[in-house]
Scaffold this motif. Structure first.
Motif, PDB file in Angstrom:
ATOM      1  N   ILE A  53      34.331  45.265  57.940  1.00  0.00           N
ATOM      2  CA  ILE A  53      35.543  44.480  58.182  1.00  0.00           C
ATOM      3  C   ILE A  53      35.169  43.055  58.561  1.00  0.00           C
ATOM      4  CG2 ILE A  53      37.695  44.392  59.513  1.00  0.00           C
ATOM      5  CD1 ILE A  53      36.105  47.559  59.961  1.00  0.00           C
ATOM      6  N   PRO A  54      35.286  42.121  57.596  1.00  0.00           N
ATOM      7  CA  PRO A  54      34.968  40.729  57.927  1.00  0.00           C
ATOM      8  C   PRO A  54      35.955  40.196  58.969  1.00  0.00           C
ATOM      9  CG  PRO A  54      35.147  41.038  55.554  1.00  0.00           C
ATOM     10  CD  PRO A  54      35.694  42.266  56.200  1.00  0.00           C
ATOM     11  N   LEU A  55      35.471  39.336  59.845  1.00  0.00           N
ATOM     12  CA  LEU A  55      36.344  38.763  60.871  1.00  0.00           C
ATOM     13  C   LEU A  55      37.133  37.575  60.339  1.00  0.00           C
ATOM     14  CD1 LEU A  55      33.760  39.242  63.671  1.00  0.00           C
ATOM     15  CD2 LEU A  55      36.104  40.083  63.820  1.00  0.00           C
ATOM     16  N   ARG A  56      36.779  37.154  59.145  1.00  0.00           N
ATOM     17  CA  ARG A  56      37.534  36.073  58.506  1.00  0.00           C
ATOM     18  C   ARG A  56      38.244  36.672  57.301  1.00  0.00           C
ATOM     19  NH1 ARG A  56      35.850  30.626  58.113  1.00  0.00           N
ATOM     20  NH2 ARG A  56      33.727  31.249  58.522  1.00  0.00           N
TER      21      ARG A  56
ATOM     22  N   LEU B 106      29.208  33.110  50.537  1.00  0.00           N
ATOM     23  CA  LEU B 106      28.387  33.169  51.742  1.00  0.00           C
ATOM     24  C   LEU B 106      28.709  34.424  52.541  1.00  0.00           C
ATOM     25  CD1 LEU B 106      28.736  29.453  52.824  1.00  0.00           C
ATOM     26  CD2 LEU B 106      26.755  30.545  51.777  1.00  0.00           C
ATOM     27  N   PRO B 107      27.727  34.963  53.214  1.00  0.00           N
ATOM     28  CA  PRO B 107      28.012  36.116  54.058  1.00  0.00           C
ATOM     29  C   PRO B 107      28.860  35.704  55.260  1.00  0.00           C
ATOM     30  CG  PRO B 107      25.690  35.500  54.218  1.00  0.00           C
ATOM     31  CD  PRO B 107      26.324  34.577  53.230  1.00  0.00           C
ATOM     32  N   ASP B 108      29.570  36.679  55.799  1.00  0.00           N
ATOM     33  CA  ASP B 108      30.463  36.392  56.904  1.00  0.00           C
ATOM     34  C   ASP B 108      30.251  37.439  57.994  1.00  0.00           C
ATOM     35  OD1 ASP B 108      32.258  34.593  57.860  1.00  0.00           O
ATOM     36  OD2 ASP B 108      33.690  34.897  56.231  1.00  0.00           O
ATOM     37  N   LEU B 109      30.535  37.058  59.242  1.00  0.00           N
ATOM     38  CA  LEU B 109      30.375  37.997  60.345  1.00  0.00           C
ATOM     39  C   LEU B 109      31.366  39.151  60.165  1.00  0.00           C
ATOM     40  CD1 LEU B 109      28.771  38.412  62.934  1.00  0.00           C
ATOM     41  CD2 LEU B 109      30.676  37.362  64.187  1.00  0.00           C
ATOM     42  N   SER B 110      30.834  40.377  60.185  1.00  0.00           N
ATOM     43  CA  SER B 110      31.668  41.543  59.906  1.00  0.00           C
ATOM     44  C   SER B 110      31.377  42.641  60.919  1.00  0.00           C
ATOM     45  CB  SER B 110      31.379  42.081  58.503  1.00  0.00           C
ATOM     46  OG  SER B 110      31.487  41.051  57.554  1.00  0.00           O
ATOM     47  N   ILE B 111      32.404  43.453  61.148  1.00  0.00           N
ATOM     48  CA  ILE B 111      32.228  44.614  62.015  1.00  0.00           C
ATOM     49  C   ILE B 111      32.019  45.829  61.120  1.00  0.00           C
ATOM     50  CG2 ILE B 111      33.373  46.126  63.677  1.00  0.00           C
ATOM     51  CD1 ILE B 111      34.798  43.621  64.763  1.00  0.00           C
ATOM     52  N   ILE B 112      30.915  46.521  61.334  1.00  0.00           N
ATOM     53  CA  ILE B 112      30.625  47.695  60.509  1.00  0.00           C
ATOM     54  C   ILE B 112      31.068  48.929  61.287  1.00  0.00           C
ATOM     55  CG2 ILE B 112      28.894  48.798  59.041  1.00  0.00           C
ATOM     56  CD1 ILE B 112      29.067  45.600  58.892  1.00  0.00           C
ATOM     57  N   LEU B 113      31.920  49.688  60.640  1.00  0.00           N
ATOM     58  CA  LEU B 113      32.524  50.844  61.300  1.00  0.00           C
ATOM     59  C   LEU B 113      32.084  52.116  60.591  1.00  0.00           C
ATOM     60  CD1 LEU B 113      34.690  51.372  63.549  1.00  0.00           C
ATOM     61  CD2 LEU B 113      36.370  51.410  61.712  1.00  0.00           C
ATOM     62  N   GLU B 114      31.566  53.057  61.371  1.00  0.00           N
ATOM     63  CA  GLU B 114      31.230  54.358  60.783  1.00  0.00           C
ATOM     64  C   GLU B 114      32.417  55.272  61.078  1.00  0.00           C
ATOM     65  OE1 GLU B 114      27.074  56.377  60.980  1.00  0.00           O
ATOM     66  OE2 GLU B 114      28.326  57.212  62.578  1.00  0.00           O
ATOM     67  N   THR B 115      33.077  55.730  60.036  1.00  0.00           N
ATOM     68  CA  THR B 115      34.305  56.493  60.241  1.00  0.00           C
ATOM     69  C   THR B 115      33.962  57.927  60.640  1.00  0.00           C
ATOM     70  OG1 THR B 115      34.403  57.068  57.908  1.00  0.00           O
ATOM     71  CG2 THR B 115      35.591  55.095  58.600  1.00  0.00           C
ATOM     72  N   ASP B 116      34.858  58.517  61.444  1.00  0.00           N
ATOM     73  CA  ASP B 116      34.598  59.905  61.864  1.00  0.00           C
ATOM     74  C   ASP B 116      35.459  60.900  61.085  1.00  0.00           C
ATOM     75  OD1 ASP B 116      37.098  59.494  62.899  1.00  0.00           O
ATOM     76  OD2 ASP B 116      36.448  59.383  64.995  1.00  0.00           O
ATOM     77  N   GLY B 117      36.280  60.383  60.210  1.00  0.00           N
ATOM     78  CA  GLY B 117      37.077  61.274  59.362  1.00  0.00           C
ATOM     79  C   GLY B 117      38.296  61.859  60.052  1.00  0.00           C
TER      80      GLY B 117
ATOM     81  N   VAL C 238      41.273  48.338  54.327  1.00  0.00           N
ATOM     82  CA  VAL C 238      40.482  47.116  54.426  1.00  0.00           C
ATOM     83  C   VAL C 238      39.067  47.513  54.840  1.00  0.00           C
ATOM     84  CG1 VAL C 238      40.156  45.067  55.871  1.00  0.00           C
ATOM     85  CG2 VAL C 238      42.412  45.593  54.929  1.00  0.00           C
ATOM     86  N   GLY C 239      38.068  46.923  54.225  1.00  0.00           N
ATOM     87  CA  GLY C 239      36.694  47.243  54.590  1.00  0.00           C
ATOM     88  C   GLY C 239      36.018  48.206  53.631  1.00  0.00           C
ATOM     89  N   THR C 240      36.815  48.823  52.745  1.00  0.00           N
ATOM     90  CA  THR C 240      36.221  49.754  51.779  1.00  0.00           C
ATOM     91  C   THR C 240      35.323  48.980  50.818  1.00  0.00           C
ATOM     92  OG1 THR C 240      38.224  51.083  51.876  1.00  0.00           O
ATOM     93  CG2 THR C 240      36.748  51.476  50.008  1.00  0.00           C
TER      94      THR C 240
ATOM     95  N   LEU D 100      32.546  39.015  41.211  1.00  0.00           N
ATOM     96  CA  LEU D 100      31.808  39.568  42.350  1.00  0.00           C
ATOM     97  C   LEU D 100      30.350  39.731  41.954  1.00  0.00           C
ATOM     98  CD1 LEU D 100      34.347  42.304  43.487  1.00  0.00           C
ATOM     99  CD2 LEU D 100      33.949  40.066  44.526  1.00  0.00           C
ATOM    100  N   ALA D 101      29.482  39.052  42.694  1.00  0.00           N
ATOM    101  CA  ALA D 101      28.062  39.145  42.379  1.00  0.00           C
ATOM    102  C   ALA D 101      27.470  40.375  43.060  1.00  0.00           C
ATOM    103  CB  ALA D 101      27.343  37.887  42.843  1.00  0.00           C
ATOM    104  N   ASP D 102      28.134  40.812  44.130  1.00  0.00           N
ATOM    105  CA  ASP D 102      27.563  41.858  44.967  1.00  0.00           C
ATOM    106  C   ASP D 102      28.652  42.904  45.211  1.00  0.00           C
ATOM    107  OD1 ASP D 102      26.575  43.396  47.008  1.00  0.00           O
ATOM    108  OD2 ASP D 102      25.787  41.692  48.161  1.00  0.00           O
ATOM    109  N   LEU D 103      28.409  44.126  44.786  1.00  0.00           N
ATOM    110  CA  LEU D 103      29.458  45.146  44.902  1.00  0.00           C
ATOM    111  C   LEU D 103      29.527  45.760  46.298  1.00  0.00           C
ATOM    112  CD1 LEU D 103      29.541  47.034  41.523  1.00  0.00           C
ATOM    113  CD2 LEU D 103      30.938  45.164  42.357  1.00  0.00           C
ATOM    114  N   SER D 104      28.659  45.316  47.206  1.00  0.00           N
ATOM    115  CA  SER D 104      28.749  45.836  48.567  1.00  0.00           C
ATOM    116  C   SER D 104      29.855  45.129  49.335  1.00  0.00           C
ATOM    117  CB  SER D 104      27.413  45.667  49.286  1.00  0.00           C
ATOM    118  OG  SER D 104      27.214  44.301  49.582  1.00  0.00           O
ATOM    119  N   VAL D 105      30.442  44.078  48.746  1.00  0.00           N
ATOM    120  CA  VAL D 105      31.504  43.368  49.457  1.00  0.00           C
ATOM    121  C   VAL D 105      32.698  44.299  49.653  1.00  0.00           C
ATOM    122  CG1 VAL D 105      30.827  41.096  48.608  1.00  0.00           C
ATOM    123  CG2 VAL D 105      32.560  42.390  47.373  1.00  0.00           C
ATOM    124  N   PRO D 106      33.390  44.135  50.771  1.00  0.00           N
ATOM    125  CA  PRO D 106      34.517  45.015  51.047  1.00  0.00           C
ATOM    126  C   PRO D 106      35.834  44.497  50.464  1.00  0.00           C
ATOM    127  CG  PRO D 106      34.126  43.599  52.924  1.00  0.00           C
ATOM    128  CD  PRO D 106      33.105  43.217  51.890  1.00  0.00           C
ATOM    129  N   VAL D 107      36.788  45.404  50.365  1.00  0.00           N
ATOM    130  CA  VAL D 107      38.161  45.010  50.096  1.00  0.00           C
ATOM    131  C   VAL D 107      38.671  44.321  51.360  1.00  0.00           C
ATOM    132  CG1 VAL D 107      40.504  45.952  49.890  1.00  0.00           C
ATOM    133  CG2 VAL D 107      38.678  46.778  48.388  1.00  0.00           C
TER     134      VAL D 107
END
Lengths: 559, 348
Positions: free
Chosen positions: A36-39, A95-106, A301-303, A332-339
């Motif tokens: 989840i990008p903060l921007r 450019l990369p952006d500050l993001s919060i990485i969340l591990e979901t618990d389902g 968001v974040g997927t 998109l150059a990088d598919l790791s980017v989130p929605v």
């Protein structure tokens, strides 16, 4: 029938909208990790309010708005924050952006959700609520909605449901499937802005959405207006012109002409926020293009895009992905980017769907671009000036009124990437502006410093003089001779003069003697650093002086 | 990550536009051949070959990709327009010199495709007109009026060797054009009506030439229908010439020919639809196009009627070409969200 006021130009590329509307929307599965990008909005990025290791609930605020033009971001699902770090973001800058990485618990455990009665809270409170709940424009610009809501007594509220870009159908599906909820969102926006009239502009290539909205709008007084399918009718300024005949002044805001415009998906999120207490944590995303099962998905968001696109089964000859439509989208150059909140569509590209454009030829001034420009610009002139780096001229020819819709590039028989030239010129101008401001600031500081030094010097001198005079007077008084008192007056004056002279001498000596202290026996590295800093200071001073000189000469020319 | 949207584009390309312009000229060329014989095809071919060769040589020197630029078709358009502007029986070197001059000087010395201030074909024409005026007046008589008829081989002998068939006179196959006739005879104090009773004149204008002009008009309408050209330049050109000629004709019909005669005579139709509409050398704003077209229409009429040359289209075009940057700068249309009607480059 409402009178429409067509905007100038526009183009009609192949729509490609049917592919992704064959199936109803579906819910995308919960990914293991959310980024989840903060921007995710215009203005300042949000400030993280969680730390790595924290457990969060679905809908919990994890980043809080920083300043007025900013918005909050929320955990799209429950789980654990595993990191807060720089990650690639789907932004034109790449450019990369500050993001919060969340591990979901389902478990999808929600925070406590509270509906609010928007009629019961004051407008400022409602706007604050929208900022806290992360409501931003979902049409693509992601400008914080609470800022746009900060105006009242509107003539017209325009709901932008034109969705003019080819391929994209998320707003279409939203209206087909959730028209009643969209209308509830419109009520909130209408109430918040005191709008007398509500016009919902939908391109006439979406008859199902038009019908659904017409039914949902019955009895509300909101008017659904079918507008001709002509790109870029979904650009706010063009849609406002089309529906109301009014033009947003250049560099101004729609509220100046009594109009405000919200995207249809944005008002839908206003409804979810107000009536369900859910922050903006998901959106409809169209997956289409070179895919076997193009479809709309409700996506958190974040997927990561790479995981998401698999749902629509991209074909083997897929060459890449595009976020947004083919007219304004970003490859998109990088598919790791989130929605993110701005992601309305992901298009799989192939050579067949997007054949490489022919080699660019020189501009032949055919003016097809001028015929197609919805901002009534002369793109051929802007191109000429931008290419020649004649930015002043480009601005005179209203470069900054360009909305970068791409119509000019689309029709150009020479296939010149015109929009790129305008983006280049705009960024160069912005850069110059920044430099100029920095130089101005440096000059101001420099001038103030000189003024302050001069003032201090004078104050000191005055103080010394006063002291000397006092001492002379005392000496005169001590001599005790009345007759000499008169002469003493002269003496006192002389003493005063001498004291002033002495003070000035002292100040001069002191100034000359001012030397950095504690610099004996420094290691060579530190001394080098000091020298470097001194040099930089001297340079800064020089630049500041030069800028003053330049300004003076400018003024001279002006006169 | 590169930003290269939009990723889609219309199919149109520069060479498609140029090829459509050439296609629009074909019917008129066919009619030309019908009235004046096949010599024009030879000069068109000669001009085309010269244009491509010159273009290739310059592209090579400038290190431009040959294939792309040779195929853009712009050199061919220049060649055809020039060939159609000079007498078809002109010696071969006249065509070659004119075309080479047009491509080399008028086009590439100004920076090549898209950068030339003046219409290359008209620069070529003007250069020939000034340098070799005698050769530029040998217009063939329409077949129906010619005193003798040369076969194709004889025509070629004359074009390439300057050799007249045995016993033949050049006068037998050439004739003054209607505009030329009008001009010279008016000096002899004859009235327009008397002059126009001559055999070379017809209903609208000149025998044969009026039909070719009609086909230029049709070709122009095709280009308009194809949205290659807008109506602004042709209409203002023809309208202004018609109006100017009309006023003077009303004042003194004995001295001034009818407006219809003028718009179907000489280079008017070719100029209005194919030459003045050249993108590179005409204004880009709609108001500018109207001013430009009207300027050419009026100037061409003035040169034609009051000047030293029988026709004035080429010089009028060149004259207005030089005014294009000025016209453009003063006729910028209003931009979305701005006040006023139009602005002068930068100032509202």
């Amino acid at each position: 029938m409402r009178t429409l006021y067509p905007f100038h130009g526009g183009v009609h590329p192949v729509e490609h909208k049917r592919e992704s509307t064959q199936l109803g929307s579906a819910i995308a599965p919960l990914p293991l990790h959310l980024v989840i990008p903060l921007r995710q909005h215009g203005g300042n990025p949000a400030k993280p309010v969680v730390s790595a290791g924290d457990q969060v609930l679905k809908g919990q605020r994890i980043g809080t708005a920083e300043g007025y033009i900013s918005s909050s971001v929320h955990a799209p699902s429950s789980g654990r924050v595993v990191a807060i770090e720089m990650r690639p973001a789907p932004h034109p800058s790449g450019l990369p952006d500050l993001s919060i990485i969340l591990e979901t618990d389902g478990e999808e455990r929600w925070i406590e959700r509270q509906a609010v009665d928007y009629r019961a809270i004051d407008p400022a409170g409602l706007r604050q609520h929208f900022q806290d709940m992360g409501v931003v424009g979902l049409g693509g610009a992601v400008f914080p909605s609470h800022v746009k809501l900060n105006a009242g007594n509107l003539e017209t509220l325009v709901i932008n449901a034109a969705e003019c870009e080819p391929y994209i159908t998320c707003d279409d599906m939203l209206m087909r499937e959730r028209a009643a909820e969209v209308v509830q969102g419109i009520r909130i926006a209408q109430y918040a802005m005191g709008a007398r009239e509500v016009l919902i502009g939908i391109e006439d290539n979406k008859p199902e959405a038009i019908a659904a909205m017409q039914i949902a709008c019955q009895g509300t007084g909101f008017e659904v207006v079918a507008v001709p399918t002509l790109y870029p009718s979904g650009s706010a300024k063009q849609l406002i012109k089309l529906l109301t005949g009014k033009e947003v002044p250049s560099g101004g805001l729609p509220t100046q002409i009594g109009v405000q415009c919200f995207n249809v998906a944005t008002v839908y999120t206003m409804h979810r926020v107000v009536n369900h207490g859910e922050p903006v944590i998901s959106r409809l995303v169209t997956l289409t293009g070179n895919m076997d099962e193009p479809r709309n998905y409700e996506v958190l968001v974040g997927t990561p895009v790479g995981e998401l696109v698999k749902l629509a089964r991209p074909k083997a000859d897929t060459t890449g992905y595009l976020m947004g439509g083919p007219m304004m989208g970003v490859p998109l150059a990088d598919l790791s980017v989130p929605v993110v909140k701005a992601s309305n569509c992901i298009i799989a590209t192939s050579k067949a769907l997007f054949p490489p454009l022919p080699r660019a030829m020189p501009c032949i001034r055919c003016t097809r671009c001028a015929e197609a420009c919805p901002a009534d610009l002369q793109p051929q002139e802007l191109f000429w000036f931008s290419r020649a780096r004649n930015f002043e001229k480009a601005q005179e020819y209203k470069l900054f009124d360009c909305i970068e819709c791409g119509c000019c590039s689309y029709v150009c028989p020479s296939h010149i990437p015109l929009v790129q030239f305008y983006r280049f010129a705009k960024s160069e101008i912005a850069e110059h502006e920044k430099e100029r401001k920095a130089a101005d600031l440096a000059r101001e500081r420099h001038e103030f410093r000189e003024f302050r030094q001069e003032r201090e010097k004078q104050e000191k001198a005055a103080k010394h003089a006063a002291k000397a005079a006092e001492m002379a007077a005392k000496a005169a008084a001590a001599s005790g001779k009345a007759g000499e008192a008169a002469e003493g007056g002269d003496d006192a004056a002389a003493a005063k003069k001498a004291a002033i002279q002495a003070a000035i001498e002292r100040a001069k000596a002191k100034k000359a003697a001012v030397k950095p202290q504690n610099v004996d026996d420094l290691p060579p590295g530190a001394q080098a650093k000091i020298d470097e800093i001194d040099e930089r200071r001297a340079q800064a001073k020089e630049t500041a002086e030069q800028s003053v000189a330049v300004q003076k000469s400018d003024k001279g020319q002006g006169a | 990550m590169s930003i290269n949207s939009p990723l889609v584009a219309e199919k149109s390309t520069v060479n498609i536009i140029m090829l459509k312009v050439l296609a629009a000229l074909l019917p008129a060329i066919a009619v030309y051949v019908y009235f004046f014989g096949p010599a024009i095809l030879v000069s068109i071919t000669l001009a085309s070959a010269t244009a491509l060769a010159t273009e290739a040589a310059v592209l090579y020197l400038r290190r431009y990709p040959l294939r792309v630029y040779l195929l853009d078709g712009s050199a061919l358009v220049t060649a055809w327009l020039l060939a159609l502007s000079i007498p078809p029986l002109a010696p071969w070197w006249l065509v070659v010199v004119g075309t080479a001059f047009a491509i080399l000087v008028a086009k590439h010395l100004y920076g090549g495709l898209g950068n030339n201030l003046f219409n290359p074909a008209m620069v070529g024409f003007a250069a020939l007109m000034i340098s070799f005026p005698a050769h530029m007046t040998h217009w063939p008589a329409p077949d129906v009026l010619a005193q003798s008829h040369w076969n194709f081989a004889q025509q070629m002998d004359f074009m390439f060797g300057g050799a007249l068939p045995a016993g033949a006179k050049l006068d037998a196959v050439t004739m003054a054009t209607p505009l030329d006739t009008l001009k010279t005879q008016l000096h002899l104090d004859r009235t327009v009506t008397e002059i126009q009773s001559g055999s070379i004149f017809s209903i609208l204008s000149g025998k044969g030439t009026e039909i070719i002009a009609l086909f230029y008009l049709l070709g122009g309408l095709f280009l308009w229908q194809q949205r290659i050209i807008s109506w602004h330049i042709p209409l203002s050109f023809l309208g202004a010439m018609f109006a100017t000629a009309g006023v003077l004709h009303l004042v003194d019909p004995g001295q001034y020919a009818s407006p219809l005669f003028h718009i179907f005579a000489g280079g008017t139709m070719l100029g209005a639809f194919f030459i003045a509409t050249d993108y590179v050398t005409s204004p880009t704003t709609l108001l500018g196009k109207l001013i430009f077209g009207a300027g050419i229409g009026i100037s061409a009429y003035i040169i034609r009627v009051f000047g030293g040359y029988p026709d004035g289209v080429a010089f009028a075009v060149l004259f207005l070409n030089s005014a294009v940057p000025l016209i453009d700068a003063y006729t910028q249309p209003r931009v979305f969200g701005h006040a006023g009607k139009w602005f002068r480059g930068g100032k509202e």
